[in-house]
Design a protein around this motif. Structure first.
Motif, PDB file in Angstrom:
ATOM      1  N   ARG A  35      12.077 -33.952 -20.755  1.00 21.03           N
ATOM      2  CA  ARG A  35      13.175 -33.936 -21.711  1.00 21.03           C
ATOM      3  C   ARG A  35      14.282 -33.000 -21.218  1.00 21.03           C
ATOM      4  O   ARG A  35      14.009 -31.908 -20.714  1.00 21.03           O
ATOM      5  CB  ARG A  35      12.665 -33.466 -23.077  1.00 21.03           C
ATOM      6  N   ARG A  62      16.698 -30.668 -22.439  1.00 23.14           N
ATOM      7  CA  ARG A  62      16.957 -29.936 -23.681  1.00 23.14           C
ATOM      8  C   ARG A  62      18.426 -29.536 -23.820  1.00 23.14           C
ATOM      9  O   ARG A  62      18.837 -29.039 -24.884  1.00 23.14           O
ATOM     10  CB  ARG A  62      16.056 -28.703 -23.756  1.00 23.14           C
ATOM     11  N   ASN A  98      19.371 -34.105 -28.068  1.00 23.22           N
ATOM     12  CA  ASN A  98      17.994 -33.616 -28.012  1.00 23.22           C
ATOM     13  C   ASN A  98      17.781 -32.303 -28.742  1.00 23.22           C
ATOM     14  O   ASN A  98      16.661 -31.769 -28.758  1.00 23.22           O
ATOM     15  CB  ASN A  98      17.549 -33.476 -26.557  1.00 23.22           C
ATOM     16  N   ASP A 120      17.824 -32.188 -31.782  1.00 21.94           N
ATOM     17  CA  ASP A 120      16.958 -32.666 -32.864  1.00 21.94           C
ATOM     18  C   ASP A 120      15.591 -32.992 -32.268  1.00 21.94           C
ATOM     19  O   ASP A 120      15.466 -33.944 -31.494  1.00 21.94           O
ATOM     20  CB  ASP A 120      17.565 -33.908 -33.514  1.00 21.94           C
ATOM     21  N   PRO A 121      14.544 -32.241 -32.615  1.00 19.17           N
ATOM     22  CA  PRO A 121      13.238 -32.479 -32.013  1.00 19.17           C
ATOM     23  C   PRO A 121      12.636 -33.831 -32.372  1.00 19.17           C
ATOM     24  O   PRO A 121      11.707 -34.303 -31.710  1.00 19.17           O
ATOM     25  CB  PRO A 121      12.378 -31.330 -32.556  1.00 19.17           C
ATOM     26  N   LYS A 122      13.183 -34.482 -33.383  1.00 19.07           N
ATOM     27  CA  LYS A 122      12.666 -35.782 -33.792  1.00 19.07           C
ATOM     28  C   LYS A 122      13.386 -36.933 -33.105  1.00 19.07           C
ATOM     29  O   LYS A 122      12.980 -38.084 -33.263  1.00 19.07           O
ATOM     30  CB  LYS A 122      12.784 -35.937 -35.312  1.00 19.07           C
ATOM     31  N   PHE A 123      14.432 -36.627 -32.352  1.00 22.75           N
ATOM     32  CA  PHE A 123      15.167 -37.682 -31.668  1.00 22.75           C
ATOM     33  C   PHE A 123      14.526 -37.980 -30.320  1.00 22.75           C
ATOM     34  O   PHE A 123      14.224 -37.074 -29.538  1.00 22.75           O
ATOM     35  CB  PHE A 123      16.623 -37.283 -31.435  1.00 22.75           C
ATOM     36  N   TYR A 124      14.336 -39.265 -30.035  1.00 21.91           N
ATOM     37  CA  TYR A 124      13.832 -39.700 -28.734  1.00 21.91           C
ATOM     38  C   TYR A 124      14.648 -40.898 -28.259  1.00 21.91           C
ATOM     39  O   TYR A 124      14.881 -41.835 -29.016  1.00 21.91           O
ATOM     40  CB  TYR A 124      12.354 -40.110 -28.807  1.00 21.91           C
ATOM     41  N   ASN A 126       6.979 -35.081 -22.317  1.00 20.46           N
ATOM     42  CA  ASN A 126       7.511 -34.497 -23.555  1.00 20.46           C
ATOM     43  C   ASN A 126       8.777 -35.176 -24.068  1.00 20.46           C
ATOM     44  O   ASN A 126       9.334 -34.735 -25.070  1.00 20.46           O
ATOM     45  CB  ASN A 126       7.779 -32.996 -23.352  1.00 20.46           C
ATOM     46  N   ASP A 127       9.224 -36.258 -23.428  1.00 17.89           N
ATOM     47  CA  ASP A 127      10.420 -36.948 -23.908  1.00 17.89           C
ATOM     48  C   ASP A 127      10.110 -38.335 -24.440  1.00 17.89           C
ATOM     49  O   ASP A 127      10.997 -39.195 -24.503  1.00 17.89           O
ATOM     50  CB  ASP A 127      11.474 -37.037 -22.791  1.00 17.89           C
ATOM     51  N   PRO A 150       7.430 -40.155 -27.601  1.00 14.11           N
ATOM     52  CA  PRO A 150       6.373 -39.938 -28.595  1.00 14.11           C
ATOM     53  C   PRO A 150       4.999 -40.321 -28.039  1.00 14.11           C
ATOM     54  O   PRO A 150       4.865 -41.259 -27.247  1.00 14.11           O
ATOM     55  CB  PRO A 150       6.780 -40.871 -29.745  1.00 14.11           C
ATOM     56  N   ARG A 151       4.010 -39.584 -28.467  1.00 13.05           N
ATOM     57  CA  ARG A 151       2.663 -39.755 -27.916  1.00 13.05           C
ATOM     58  C   ARG A 151       2.168 -41.186 -28.025  1.00 13.05           C
ATOM     59  O   ARG A 151       1.494 -41.694 -27.132  1.00 13.05           O
ATOM     60  CB  ARG A 151       1.693 -38.803 -28.629  1.00 13.05           C
TER      61      ARG A 151
END
Length: 476
Positions: free
Chosen positions: A340, A342, A347, A349-353, A428-429, A431-432
Protein backbone atom coordinates in the motif's frame (compact mmCIF):
# COMPACT_ATOMS: atom_id res chain seq x y z
CA UNK A 1 37.02 -16.58 -31.92
CA UNK A 2 39.24 -19.48 -33.00
CA UNK A 3 39.54 -22.56 -30.80
CA UNK A 4 42.19 -24.16 -33.10
CA UNK A 5 41.80 -27.71 -31.61
CA UNK A 6 44.47 -29.25 -33.88
CA UNK A 7 47.28 -26.93 -32.83
CA UNK A 8 49.87 -28.62 -30.60
CA UNK A 9 51.83 -26.76 -27.93
CA UNK A 10 55.08 -25.20 -29.10
CA UNK A 11 58.50 -26.05 -27.61
CA UNK A 12 60.11 -29.33 -26.57
CA UNK A 13 57.20 -30.81 -24.65
CA UNK A 14 57.87 -34.57 -24.40
CA UNK A 15 54.21 -35.51 -24.87
CA UNK A 16 54.07 -33.52 -28.10
CA UNK A 17 57.27 -35.15 -29.37
CA UNK A 18 56.01 -38.61 -28.51
CA UNK A 19 52.74 -37.86 -30.29
CA UNK A 20 54.57 -36.99 -33.45
CA UNK A 21 56.52 -40.29 -33.35
CA UNK A 22 53.57 -42.58 -32.56
CA UNK A 23 50.11 -42.15 -34.18
CA UNK A 24 48.51 -44.32 -31.50
CA UNK A 25 50.02 -42.27 -28.73
CA UNK A 26 49.00 -39.09 -30.64
CA UNK A 27 45.37 -40.15 -30.57
CA UNK A 28 45.55 -40.94 -26.89
CA UNK A 29 47.23 -37.64 -26.11
CA UNK A 30 44.64 -35.70 -28.16
CA UNK A 31 41.76 -37.46 -26.40
CA UNK A 32 43.29 -36.65 -23.03
CA UNK A 33 43.68 -32.98 -23.93
CA UNK A 34 40.11 -32.76 -25.23
CA UNK A 35 38.78 -34.54 -22.15
CA UNK A 36 40.60 -32.11 -19.89
CA UNK A 37 39.29 -29.20 -21.93
CA UNK A 38 35.73 -30.46 -21.79
CA UNK A 39 35.99 -30.98 -18.04
CA UNK A 40 37.26 -27.44 -17.60
CA UNK A 41 34.48 -26.07 -19.81
CA UNK A 42 31.87 -28.06 -17.85
CA UNK A 43 33.21 -26.74 -14.55
CA UNK A 44 33.08 -23.18 -15.88
CA UNK A 45 29.51 -23.72 -17.06
CA UNK A 46 28.45 -24.92 -13.61
CA UNK A 47 30.12 -21.97 -11.92
CA UNK A 48 28.92 -19.33 -14.39
CA UNK A 49 25.75 -20.70 -16.06
CA UNK A 50 24.51 -17.23 -16.93
CA UNK A 51 27.57 -16.73 -19.14
CA UNK A 52 26.91 -19.77 -21.27
CA UNK A 53 25.40 -19.33 -24.76
CA UNK A 54 21.94 -20.68 -25.42
CA UNK A 55 23.33 -23.03 -28.06
CA UNK A 56 26.77 -23.93 -29.39
CA UNK A 57 25.88 -22.39 -32.73
CA UNK A 58 25.45 -18.98 -31.10
CA UNK A 59 28.86 -18.77 -29.38
CA UNK A 60 30.27 -16.21 -31.80
CA UNK A 61 27.07 -14.17 -31.92
CA UNK A 62 26.68 -14.13 -28.14
CA UNK A 63 30.27 -13.03 -27.61
CA UNK A 64 29.95 -10.20 -30.10
CA UNK A 65 26.47 -9.24 -28.87
CA UNK A 66 24.81 -9.68 -32.26
CA UNK A 67 21.44 -11.36 -32.76
CA UNK A 68 22.06 -14.83 -34.24
CA UNK A 69 18.58 -14.88 -35.83
CA UNK A 70 17.72 -11.35 -37.02
CA UNK A 71 14.21 -10.68 -38.28
CA UNK A 72 12.77 -7.90 -40.41
CA UNK A 73 10.06 -6.34 -38.25
CA UNK A 74 6.84 -4.99 -39.72
CA UNK A 75 6.78 -1.47 -38.28
CA UNK A 76 4.08 1.05 -39.23
CA UNK A 77 5.63 3.30 -41.88
CA UNK A 78 5.59 7.05 -41.21
CA UNK A 79 2.89 8.93 -43.09
CA UNK A 80 1.40 12.43 -43.05
CA UNK A 81 -1.31 12.93 -40.47
CA UNK A 82 -4.88 12.96 -41.71
CA UNK A 83 -6.92 16.12 -41.23
CA UNK A 84 -8.73 14.50 -38.29
CA UNK A 85 -5.43 13.54 -36.62
CA UNK A 86 -4.11 17.10 -37.10
CA UNK A 87 -7.19 18.36 -35.31
CA UNK A 88 -6.57 15.79 -32.57
CA UNK A 89 -3.02 17.07 -32.14
CA UNK A 90 -4.31 20.58 -31.50
CA UNK A 91 -6.77 19.27 -28.92
CA UNK A 92 -4.13 17.08 -27.22
CA UNK A 93 -2.04 20.14 -26.34
CA UNK A 94 -4.91 22.52 -25.51
CA UNK A 95 -4.83 23.39 -21.80
CA UNK A 96 -7.86 25.70 -22.15
CA UNK A 97 -10.09 22.61 -22.20
CA UNK A 98 -9.48 22.11 -18.46
CA UNK A 99 -11.28 23.90 -15.62
CA UNK A 100 -7.97 25.32 -14.44
CA UNK A 101 -6.90 26.40 -17.93
CA UNK A 102 -3.52 24.88 -17.13
CA UNK A 103 -3.88 21.16 -17.91
CA UNK A 104 -3.96 19.41 -21.27
CA UNK A 105 -3.64 15.76 -22.24
CA UNK A 106 0.09 16.38 -22.67
CA UNK A 107 0.42 17.64 -19.09
CA UNK A 108 0.15 14.10 -17.71
CA UNK A 109 1.23 12.33 -20.90
CA UNK A 110 4.36 14.23 -21.81
CA UNK A 111 5.85 13.52 -25.26
CA UNK A 112 9.29 14.19 -23.75
CA UNK A 113 8.68 11.33 -21.28
CA UNK A 114 7.35 8.64 -23.62
CA UNK A 115 3.82 10.01 -23.15
CA UNK A 116 3.97 9.22 -19.45
CA UNK A 117 4.08 11.53 -16.40
CA UNK A 118 6.74 14.26 -16.56
CA UNK A 119 7.85 13.99 -12.92
CA UNK A 120 8.30 11.58 -10.01
CA UNK A 121 5.00 12.33 -8.26
CA UNK A 122 3.09 9.18 -7.33
CA UNK A 123 -0.05 10.80 -8.75
CA UNK A 124 -0.48 14.02 -10.72
CA UNK A 125 -2.23 17.17 -9.48
CA UNK A 126 -5.33 18.48 -11.20
CA UNK A 127 -8.76 19.89 -10.44
CA UNK A 128 -10.07 23.44 -10.81
CA UNK A 129 -7.05 24.90 -9.01
CA UNK A 130 -4.45 22.20 -9.80
CA UNK A 131 -4.42 21.17 -6.14
CA UNK A 132 -6.33 17.88 -6.26
CA UNK A 133 -4.31 14.65 -6.14
CA UNK A 134 -5.11 12.06 -8.79
CA UNK A 135 -6.16 8.52 -8.07
CA UNK A 136 -3.47 6.56 -9.94
CA UNK A 137 -0.24 7.31 -11.84
CA UNK A 138 -0.98 8.04 -15.52
CA UNK A 139 0.04 5.07 -17.70
CA UNK A 140 1.96 5.84 -20.86
CA UNK A 141 -0.10 6.46 -23.98
CA UNK A 142 2.64 4.95 -26.13
CA UNK A 143 2.26 1.59 -27.87
CA UNK A 144 -1.51 1.37 -27.49
CA UNK A 145 -2.22 1.19 -31.21
CA UNK A 146 -2.73 -2.60 -31.07
CA UNK A 147 -4.68 -2.68 -27.80
CA UNK A 148 -7.94 -4.64 -28.04
CA UNK A 149 -11.12 -3.66 -26.18
CA UNK A 150 -11.61 -5.07 -22.68
CA UNK A 151 -12.98 -8.61 -22.64
CA UNK A 152 -13.07 -11.80 -20.66
CA UNK A 153 -12.62 -14.89 -22.79
CA UNK A 154 -12.10 -15.41 -26.52
CA UNK A 155 -13.97 -13.59 -29.26
CA UNK A 156 -17.13 -15.28 -30.51
CA UNK A 157 -16.50 -17.22 -33.74
CA UNK A 158 -20.07 -16.70 -34.93
CA UNK A 159 -20.64 -12.96 -35.44
CA UNK A 160 -24.42 -13.50 -35.62
CA UNK A 161 -24.48 -14.90 -32.08
CA UNK A 162 -25.50 -12.53 -29.31
CA UNK A 163 -22.36 -11.32 -27.51
CA UNK A 164 -21.51 -12.95 -24.22
CA UNK A 165 -21.65 -10.56 -21.27
CA UNK A 166 -18.68 -10.14 -18.95
CA UNK A 167 -20.65 -11.83 -16.19
CA UNK A 168 -21.43 -14.85 -18.38
CA UNK A 169 -17.81 -15.16 -19.49
CA UNK A 170 -16.54 -14.91 -15.94
CA UNK A 171 -19.05 -17.48 -14.69
CA UNK A 172 -17.95 -19.96 -17.35
CA UNK A 173 -14.35 -19.63 -16.20
CA UNK A 174 -15.00 -19.54 -12.48
CA UNK A 175 -14.04 -23.16 -11.82
CA UNK A 176 -11.16 -23.35 -14.29
CA UNK A 177 -7.69 -23.34 -12.80
CA UNK A 178 -5.68 -20.28 -13.79
CA UNK A 179 -3.03 -21.02 -16.39
CA UNK A 180 0.53 -20.40 -15.23
CA UNK A 181 2.37 -17.78 -17.25
CA UNK A 182 5.78 -18.91 -18.39
CA UNK A 183 8.32 -16.99 -20.40
CA UNK A 184 8.69 -18.38 -23.90
CA UNK A 185 5.25 -20.00 -23.87
CA UNK A 186 2.02 -18.63 -25.33
CA UNK A 187 0.09 -16.34 -22.97
CA UNK A 188 -2.38 -17.83 -20.53
CA UNK A 189 -5.72 -18.88 -21.99
CA UNK A 190 -7.80 -15.72 -22.41
CA UNK A 191 -10.71 -17.27 -20.52
CA UNK A 192 -8.68 -17.24 -17.31
CA UNK A 193 -8.21 -13.51 -16.81
CA UNK A 194 -9.49 -10.25 -18.26
CA UNK A 195 -7.60 -8.79 -21.20
CA UNK A 196 -7.43 -5.62 -23.25
CA UNK A 197 -8.84 -2.22 -22.47
CA UNK A 198 -7.26 1.05 -21.34
CA UNK A 199 -6.52 2.64 -17.97
CA UNK A 200 -5.17 0.48 -15.15
CA UNK A 201 -8.57 -1.22 -14.82
CA UNK A 202 -9.49 -1.50 -18.52
CA UNK A 203 -12.67 0.54 -18.17
CA UNK A 204 -12.14 2.31 -21.51
CA UNK A 205 -12.16 0.17 -24.63
CA UNK A 206 -11.00 2.72 -27.22
CA UNK A 207 -8.57 5.63 -27.38
CA UNK A 208 -11.59 7.87 -27.85
CA UNK A 209 -13.20 6.63 -24.62
CA UNK A 210 -9.89 7.00 -22.80
CA UNK A 211 -9.55 10.61 -23.93
CA UNK A 212 -13.05 11.54 -22.75
CA UNK A 213 -12.58 10.33 -19.17
CA UNK A 214 -10.15 12.98 -17.83
CA UNK A 215 -12.26 15.88 -19.18
CA UNK A 216 -14.86 15.57 -16.41
CA UNK A 217 -12.81 13.80 -13.75
CA UNK A 218 -12.86 16.13 -10.70
CA UNK A 219 -9.17 15.54 -9.93
CA UNK A 220 -8.00 15.91 -13.52
CA UNK A 221 -9.35 18.41 -16.07
CA UNK A 222 -12.38 18.84 -13.81
CA UNK A 223 -15.02 20.18 -16.18
CA UNK A 224 -18.44 20.10 -14.49
CA UNK A 225 -20.08 18.54 -17.55
CA UNK A 226 -19.64 17.57 -21.18
CA UNK A 227 -21.57 20.70 -22.09
CA UNK A 228 -18.84 22.79 -20.45
CA UNK A 229 -16.24 21.05 -22.60
CA UNK A 230 -18.32 21.73 -25.70
CA UNK A 231 -18.50 25.45 -24.91
CA UNK A 232 -14.70 25.57 -24.66
CA UNK A 233 -14.35 23.75 -27.97
CA UNK A 234 -16.68 26.30 -29.58
CA UNK A 235 -14.24 29.05 -28.56
CA UNK A 236 -11.11 27.17 -29.58
CA UNK A 237 -8.91 28.58 -32.37
CA UNK A 238 -9.32 25.34 -34.30
CA UNK A 239 -13.13 25.47 -34.49
CA UNK A 240 -12.96 26.03 -38.24
CA UNK A 241 -11.18 22.67 -38.57
CA UNK A 242 -14.20 21.08 -36.88
CA UNK A 243 -16.62 22.71 -39.25
CA UNK A 244 -14.63 21.68 -42.32
CA UNK A 245 -14.54 18.08 -41.15
CA UNK A 246 -17.97 17.67 -39.56
CA UNK A 247 -20.11 20.51 -40.92
CA UNK A 248 -21.22 23.82 -39.42
CA UNK A 249 -24.07 22.18 -37.52
CA UNK A 250 -21.62 20.34 -35.24
CA UNK A 251 -21.64 23.36 -32.90
CA UNK A 252 -25.38 22.84 -32.31
CA UNK A 253 -24.78 19.32 -30.98
CA UNK A 254 -22.51 19.65 -27.92
CA UNK A 255 -22.43 15.94 -27.16
CA UNK A 256 -21.45 15.08 -30.71
CA UNK A 257 -18.88 17.91 -30.73
CA UNK A 258 -17.07 16.42 -27.74
CA UNK A 259 -17.31 12.89 -29.13
CA UNK A 260 -15.79 13.95 -32.45
CA UNK A 261 -13.09 15.93 -30.65
CA UNK A 262 -11.99 12.91 -28.67
CA UNK A 263 -12.23 10.72 -31.76
CA UNK A 264 -9.74 13.12 -33.31
CA UNK A 265 -7.44 12.76 -30.30
CA UNK A 266 -7.61 8.99 -30.70
CA UNK A 267 -6.73 9.28 -34.38
CA UNK A 268 -3.75 11.46 -33.50
CA UNK A 269 -2.47 8.82 -31.08
CA UNK A 270 -3.04 6.09 -33.64
CA UNK A 271 -1.46 7.84 -36.61
CA UNK A 272 1.46 9.79 -35.14
CA UNK A 273 4.60 7.64 -35.18
CA UNK A 274 5.90 9.22 -31.98
CA UNK A 275 3.36 7.11 -30.06
CA UNK A 276 4.90 3.88 -31.39
CA UNK A 277 8.41 4.59 -32.57
CA UNK A 278 10.08 1.15 -32.28
CA UNK A 279 13.49 2.85 -32.22
CA UNK A 280 14.94 1.12 -29.16
CA UNK A 281 18.27 -0.65 -29.11
CA UNK A 282 16.37 -3.92 -28.72
CA UNK A 283 14.41 -3.25 -31.92
CA UNK A 284 17.67 -2.67 -33.78
CA UNK A 285 19.17 -5.80 -32.18
CA UNK A 286 16.17 -7.89 -33.25
CA UNK A 287 16.82 -6.79 -36.82
CA UNK A 288 20.56 -7.37 -36.65
CA UNK A 289 21.52 -3.69 -36.61
CA UNK A 290 22.87 -3.39 -33.06
CA UNK A 291 24.89 -5.43 -30.57
CA UNK A 292 23.97 -5.95 -26.94
CA UNK A 293 26.59 -5.71 -24.22
CA UNK A 294 27.37 -8.79 -22.14
CA UNK A 295 25.32 -7.37 -19.25
CA UNK A 296 22.38 -6.72 -21.58
CA UNK A 297 22.62 -10.24 -23.02
CA UNK A 298 22.66 -11.78 -19.55
CA UNK A 299 19.69 -9.58 -18.65
CA UNK A 300 17.80 -10.75 -21.75
CA UNK A 301 18.40 -14.40 -20.84
CA UNK A 302 17.21 -13.82 -17.28
CA UNK A 303 14.22 -11.81 -18.54
CA UNK A 304 13.18 -14.80 -20.66
CA UNK A 305 14.20 -17.52 -18.18
CA UNK A 306 10.99 -19.19 -16.88
CA UNK A 307 12.75 -20.23 -13.67
CA UNK A 308 14.44 -16.92 -12.94
CA UNK A 309 12.94 -13.49 -13.61
CA UNK A 310 10.28 -14.86 -15.99
CA UNK A 311 9.44 -11.28 -17.01
CA UNK A 312 8.52 -12.45 -20.50
CA UNK A 313 5.71 -14.55 -19.03
CA UNK A 314 3.66 -11.32 -19.00
CA UNK A 315 5.87 -8.86 -20.87
CA UNK A 316 6.17 -10.72 -24.16
CA UNK A 317 9.62 -10.15 -25.68
CA UNK A 318 9.49 -11.99 -29.01
CA UNK A 319 8.11 -10.75 -32.34
CA UNK A 320 4.78 -12.23 -33.37
CA UNK A 321 4.62 -14.95 -36.00
CA UNK A 322 3.73 -12.30 -38.57
CA UNK A 323 6.81 -10.26 -37.58
CA UNK A 324 5.09 -7.52 -35.63
CA UNK A 325 7.49 -6.13 -33.01
CA UNK A 326 6.80 -7.19 -29.42
CA UNK A 327 4.86 -4.78 -27.22
CA UNK A 328 6.27 -6.21 -23.97
CA UNK A 329 2.83 -6.87 -22.55
CA UNK A 330 0.29 -9.66 -22.93
CA UNK A 331 -2.43 -7.02 -22.23
CA UNK A 332 -3.82 -9.24 -19.49
CA UNK A 333 -4.44 -8.49 -15.81
CA UNK A 334 -2.58 -9.62 -12.71
CA UNK A 335 -3.02 -9.28 -8.96
CA UNK A 336 0.51 -8.84 -7.65
CA UNK A 337 -0.07 -7.68 -4.09
CA UNK A 338 2.16 -4.60 -4.20
CA UNK A 339 2.37 -2.82 -0.83
CA UNK A 340 0.00 0.00 0.00
CA UNK A 341 1.18 3.50 -0.82
CA UNK A 342 0.31 5.33 2.37
CA UNK A 343 1.22 8.68 0.81
CA UNK A 344 -1.81 8.67 -1.49
CA UNK A 345 -4.61 10.90 -0.15
CA UNK A 346 -7.20 8.23 -0.97
CA UNK A 347 -5.33 5.76 1.21
CA UNK A 348 -5.62 7.95 4.29
CA UNK A 349 -8.94 6.18 4.72
CA UNK A 350 -8.02 2.72 6.05
CA UNK A 351 -11.24 1.31 4.63
CA UNK A 352 -10.49 2.41 1.08
CA UNK A 353 -9.01 -0.16 -1.30
CA UNK A 354 -8.25 0.23 -4.97
CA UNK A 355 -9.17 -3.19 -6.33
CA UNK A 356 -8.59 -2.58 -10.03
CA UNK A 357 -10.93 -4.46 -12.31
CA UNK A 358 -13.66 -4.85 -9.68
CA UNK A 359 -13.67 -1.24 -8.48
CA UNK A 360 -14.01 1.41 -7.30
CA UNK A 361 -13.54 3.34 -10.58
CA UNK A 362 -15.46 0.88 -12.71
CA UNK A 363 -18.64 -0.83 -11.64
CA UNK A 364 -19.60 -3.26 -14.40
CA UNK A 365 -17.31 -6.02 -13.07
CA UNK A 366 -17.58 -5.26 -9.34
CA UNK A 367 -19.41 -8.50 -8.58
CA UNK A 368 -16.76 -10.67 -10.26
CA UNK A 369 -14.68 -10.87 -7.12
CA UNK A 370 -12.24 -13.41 -8.59
CA UNK A 371 -10.70 -10.39 -10.37
CA UNK A 372 -10.39 -8.08 -7.38
CA UNK A 373 -6.87 -6.72 -7.13
CA UNK A 374 -6.08 -7.24 -10.81
CA UNK A 375 -4.53 -4.44 -12.87
CA UNK A 376 -3.49 -4.21 -16.49
CA UNK A 377 0.03 -5.38 -17.33
CA UNK A 378 1.66 -2.28 -18.87
CA UNK A 379 4.19 -2.29 -21.67
CA UNK A 380 7.82 -2.21 -20.57
CA UNK A 381 8.81 -0.14 -23.57
CA UNK A 382 10.36 3.10 -22.28
CA UNK A 383 9.80 1.91 -18.71
CA UNK A 384 13.34 2.98 -17.77
CA UNK A 385 12.29 6.59 -18.44
CA UNK A 386 9.54 6.41 -15.80
CA UNK A 387 9.91 7.44 -12.17
CA UNK A 388 6.68 5.93 -10.83
CA UNK A 389 5.70 2.27 -10.96
CA UNK A 390 2.62 0.09 -10.38
CA UNK A 391 -0.98 1.27 -10.13
CA UNK A 392 -0.44 3.10 -6.83
CA UNK A 393 2.96 4.64 -7.55
CA UNK A 394 4.51 2.97 -4.52
CA UNK A 395 7.95 2.54 -6.13
CA UNK A 396 10.19 5.08 -7.82
CA UNK A 397 12.98 3.11 -9.46
CA UNK A 398 13.49 -0.20 -11.25
CA UNK A 399 15.65 -1.67 -8.48
CA UNK A 400 12.75 -1.32 -6.05
CA UNK A 401 10.44 -2.99 -8.59
CA UNK A 402 12.80 -5.93 -9.08
CA UNK A 403 13.32 -6.30 -5.32
CA UNK A 404 9.57 -6.57 -4.91
CA UNK A 405 9.33 -9.48 -7.33
CA UNK A 406 12.40 -11.13 -5.84
CA UNK A 407 11.61 -10.75 -2.13
CA UNK A 408 7.81 -10.54 -1.89
CA UNK A 409 7.50 -14.14 -0.74
CA UNK A 410 11.01 -15.08 0.35
CA UNK A 411 11.66 -12.07 2.62
CA UNK A 412 8.34 -10.20 2.93
CA UNK A 413 9.63 -8.18 5.87
CA UNK A 414 11.73 -6.24 3.37
CA UNK A 415 8.65 -5.38 1.28
CA UNK A 416 5.76 -4.82 3.68
CA UNK A 417 5.38 -2.84 6.94
CA UNK A 418 4.80 -4.39 10.34
CA UNK A 419 1.76 -3.82 12.55
CA UNK A 420 1.90 -2.71 16.17
CA UNK A 421 2.64 -6.26 17.31
CA UNK A 422 5.54 -6.62 14.88
CA UNK A 423 3.74 -8.91 12.42
CA UNK A 424 4.49 -8.35 8.74
CA UNK A 425 1.38 -6.99 6.98
CA UNK A 426 1.73 -8.93 3.75
CA UNK A 427 -0.61 -7.98 0.88
CA UNK A 428 -1.71 -4.95 2.90
CA UNK A 429 -3.37 -3.18 -0.05
CA UNK A 430 -6.09 -5.75 -0.70
CA UNK A 431 -8.82 -7.01 1.67
CA UNK A 432 -8.05 -10.42 3.08
CA UNK A 433 -11.04 -12.09 1.38
CA UNK A 434 -9.55 -11.32 -2.05
CA UNK A 435 -5.91 -12.17 -1.37
CA UNK A 436 -6.33 -15.62 -2.93
CA UNK A 437 -6.45 -13.78 -6.27
CA UNK A 438 -2.81 -12.72 -5.89
CA UNK A 439 -0.39 -14.51 -8.20
CA UNK A 440 1.81 -17.02 -6.38
CA UNK A 441 2.10 -19.54 -9.23
CA UNK A 442 4.39 -17.74 -11.68
CA UNK A 443 8.12 -17.46 -11.13
CA UNK A 444 9.64 -15.62 -9.36
CA UNK A 445 6.51 -15.19 -7.24
CA UNK A 446 6.26 -18.95 -6.67
CA UNK A 447 9.04 -18.97 -4.06
CA UNK A 448 8.16 -19.64 -0.43
CA UNK A 449 9.15 -17.87 2.75
CA UNK A 450 12.81 -18.56 3.53
CA UNK A 451 13.61 -19.84 0.03
CA UNK A 452 16.60 -18.51 -1.84
CA UNK A 453 15.41 -15.58 -3.97
CA UNK A 454 15.20 -16.32 -7.68
CA UNK A 455 17.65 -13.56 -8.61
CA UNK A 456 20.95 -12.32 -7.25
CA UNK A 457 21.77 -8.63 -7.04
CA UNK A 458 23.93 -9.04 -10.12
CA UNK A 459 21.02 -10.70 -11.94
CA UNK A 460 18.85 -7.71 -11.12
CA UNK A 461 21.43 -5.25 -12.38
CA UNK A 462 21.73 -7.21 -15.63
CA UNK A 463 17.95 -7.28 -16.10
CA UNK A 464 17.78 -3.53 -15.56
CA UNK A 465 20.57 -3.12 -18.11
CA UNK A 466 18.46 -5.06 -20.62
CA UNK A 467 15.26 -3.17 -19.80
CA UNK A 468 17.08 0.07 -20.60
CA UNK A 469 17.52 -1.22 -24.17
CA UNK A 470 13.72 -0.87 -24.56
CA UNK A 471 13.86 2.94 -24.53
CA UNK A 472 13.19 4.64 -27.85
CA UNK A 473 15.69 7.00 -29.47
CA UNK A 474 18.69 4.68 -29.74
CA UNK A 475 21.36 5.94 -32.11
CA UNK A 476 23.04 3.23 -34.16
Amino acid sequence: MSLRPNTLPAGNDSNASAAKRSPGRAVGWTVAVLAAGCAAFAAYAVTYPERMPLAIGTIVEDITGANPQPVQLLIPPPAPLSAVAQLGRNIFYDASLSASGKQSCASCHSPEHAYGPPNNLAVQLGGPHMTEAGYRPPPSLAYLYRQAPFSIGPDASDMDTAPVTLQQAAASAADVQRAVKTAGVAPAAPAMVPQGGLFWDGRASTLQDQAIGPLTNPVEMANPSVADVARKLENAPYLDQFKKLFGDSIVNRPGMLVEEAMFAVGRYQFEDASFHQFTSKYDYWLQGHARLTQAELRGLRLFNDPDKANCAGCHLSKPTLDRLPPLFTDTQYEALGVPRNRNLPLNKDPKFYDMGVCGPFRSDVKDLTQYCGMFLTPTLRNVATRHVFFHNGVYHDLKQVMDFYNLRNTQPEKIYPRDASGKVQKYNDLPRQYQANIDSADAPLDRKFGDQPAMTDQDIQDIIAFVKTLSDGYKE
